[in-house]
Design a protein around this motif. Structure first.
Motif, short mmCIF file in Angstrom:
data_model
loop_
_atom_site.label_atom_id
_atom_site.label_comp_id
_atom_site.label_asym_id
_atom_site.label_seq_id
_atom_site.Cartn_x
_atom_site.Cartn_y
_atom_site.Cartn_z
N ASP A 1 9.51 -35.44 -41.09
CA ASP A 1 10.16 -35.66 -41.07
C ASP A 1 10.72 -37.34 -40.55
OD1 ASP A 1 12.75 -34.07 -41.22
OD2 ASP A 1 12.35 -32.81 -39.24
N THR A 2 11.61 -38.81 -41.13
CA THR A 2 11.16 -39.30 -40.87
C THR A 2 12.87 -40.41 -40.47
OG1 THR A 2 12.36 -39.86 -42.53
CG2 THR A 2 9.35 -40.22 -42.92
N ALA A 3 12.76 -41.69 -39.97
CA ALA A 3 14.33 -41.47 -39.98
C ALA A 3 15.51 -41.76 -41.33
CB ALA A 3 14.10 -43.30 -39.32
N SER A 4 14.55 -42.27 -42.17
CA SER A 4 15.46 -42.50 -43.41
C SER A 4 15.87 -40.72 -43.30
CB SER A 4 14.87 -43.10 -44.29
OG SER A 4 14.11 -42.03 -45.13
N ASN A 5 15.45 -39.38 -43.51
CA ASN A 5 15.79 -38.44 -44.38
C ASN A 5 16.46 -37.90 -43.13
OD1 ASN A 5 13.28 -37.69 -42.78
ND2 ASN A 5 13.38 -35.25 -43.54
N VAL A 6 16.19 -38.42 -41.55
CA VAL A 6 17.99 -37.98 -40.55
C VAL A 6 18.69 -38.98 -40.94
CG1 VAL A 6 18.50 -38.30 -38.35
CG2 VAL A 6 15.98 -37.81 -38.89
#
Ligand code: G3H
Length: 318
Positions: free
Chosen positions: A63-68
């Motif tokens: 998980d990364t900031a962008s998929n969150v």
């Protein structure tokens, strides 16, 4: 959210007397599964209802900031605008119930929702999710950090060792401490039912978790070999009903793990309607914990509205 469950003192005598009739549970679960799903003209409405009850989840190592961020946007607009418009639901504020992420991603989710001017709740798993095999102080600290980062719902995992070996007092004490660490955040207690060994143990763990002040009880982390099943749900919702009858407190229910199809979501709604009644069919008392269910729900709504199935690229996914 519904009013909080303050919990009760631990009633060990009540816990020890419990015996669950396995055959009766299996029979009831089969009956629920055989119930007719809603008629065609009501299906889109039921599917939309299911979408509003989802804790839209991502719990992956990558998980990364962008998929969150993408997950949050999908939670705010779970079904394509033109489909909602055809159903005359475009201005009804249809969103999922919450987003659910790991503690390290809470600030990303809170930031993304704030930037989109959304008040959707952020839920976070904590207490050494999924195994719960870290020291108690570490687990408590994880809860406090997630809350101070902006999570308003905390999904804790129980210490399975305590449940499997019948140390109910110790399990009650731990959950009480988690409840205190949650402060104003609502607490969902994950029983990891696939690891508890028997229906009787599932009932006992459910009751102890509610006595310790859980606002929701949740089946699974999604990481066990066996996750949310209908028989285990019957046992848990009957414990919820018994607890309500004896205390007047309504505790919510969250099946999670392996729920992937729109059809399954309708069975879950039927189960809640049949076992707990319409009062429980609201985000304050019922959630579907799922990472990939929404995709199929949106696809089925597309089919209901257009008579055709969408190509993959036509439905933006979280
Ligand atoms: O709490 C939610 C679960 O982790 C989701 O499980 P899933 O990825 O099988 O839908």
């Amino acid at each position: 959210m519904s009013p909080r469950n303050p919990g009760t003192t631990l009633d060990l005598e009540r816990i020890s007397k419990v015996r669950v009739n396995t055959q009766a549970v299996l029979k009831r679960a089969q009956f629920i599964q055989r119930q007719k799903i809603p008629k065609k003209q009501w299906q889109a409405a039921w599917l939309l209802k299911a979408a509003t009850l989802i804790d839209l989840t991502t719990l992956a190592g990558d998980d990364t900031a962008s998929n969150v961020h993408r997950l949050c946007l999908k939670a705010i607009q779970p079904v394509r605008y033109d489909l909602l418009k055809k159903l005359d639901m475009h201005d009804k504020g249809v969103t999922t119930a919450a987003v659910c992420v790991y503690p390290s991603r809470v600030t990303d989710a809170v930031g993304a929702l704030k930037a989109a001017d959304s008040s959707l709740p952020v839920a976070s798993v904590a207490t050494g999710f999924p195994a719960g095999q870290t020291p108690l102080e570490t687990r408590l600290q994880e809860v406090r950090i997630a809350v101070s980062d902006g999570a308003t719902e905390i999904d804790i995992v129980i210490n399975r060792m305590l449940a499997i070996t019948g140390q109910w007092e110790a399990m009650y004490d731990e959950i009480r401490q988690f409840r205190e660490a949650c402060g104003p955040a609502h607490m969902k207690t994950i029983l990891a039912v696939g690891e508890l060994g028997s229906f009787t143990n599932v009932y006992r763990a459910s009751m102890v978790a509610m006595m310790a002040g859980s606002d929701f009880i949740k089946t699974s982390t999604g990481k066990e070999a066996v996750n949310a099943t209908y028989p285990v749900a019957i046992v848990m919702v009957r414990a919820i009903r018994d607890y309500f009858m004896s205390t007047g407190h309504k505790v919510g229910f969250k099946p999670a793990g392996g729920i992937r199809t729109a059809e399954e979501s309708l069975v879950w709604l039927t189960l809640i309607k049949e076992e707990l009644g319409d009062d429980w069919l609201c985000p304050g008392l019922f959630r579907l914990g799922a990472s990939s269910l929404l995709a199929d729900i949106e696809r089925q709504i597309y089919h209901q509205v257009t008579g055709q199935y969408a190509a993959y690229h036509e439905l933006p996914m979280a």
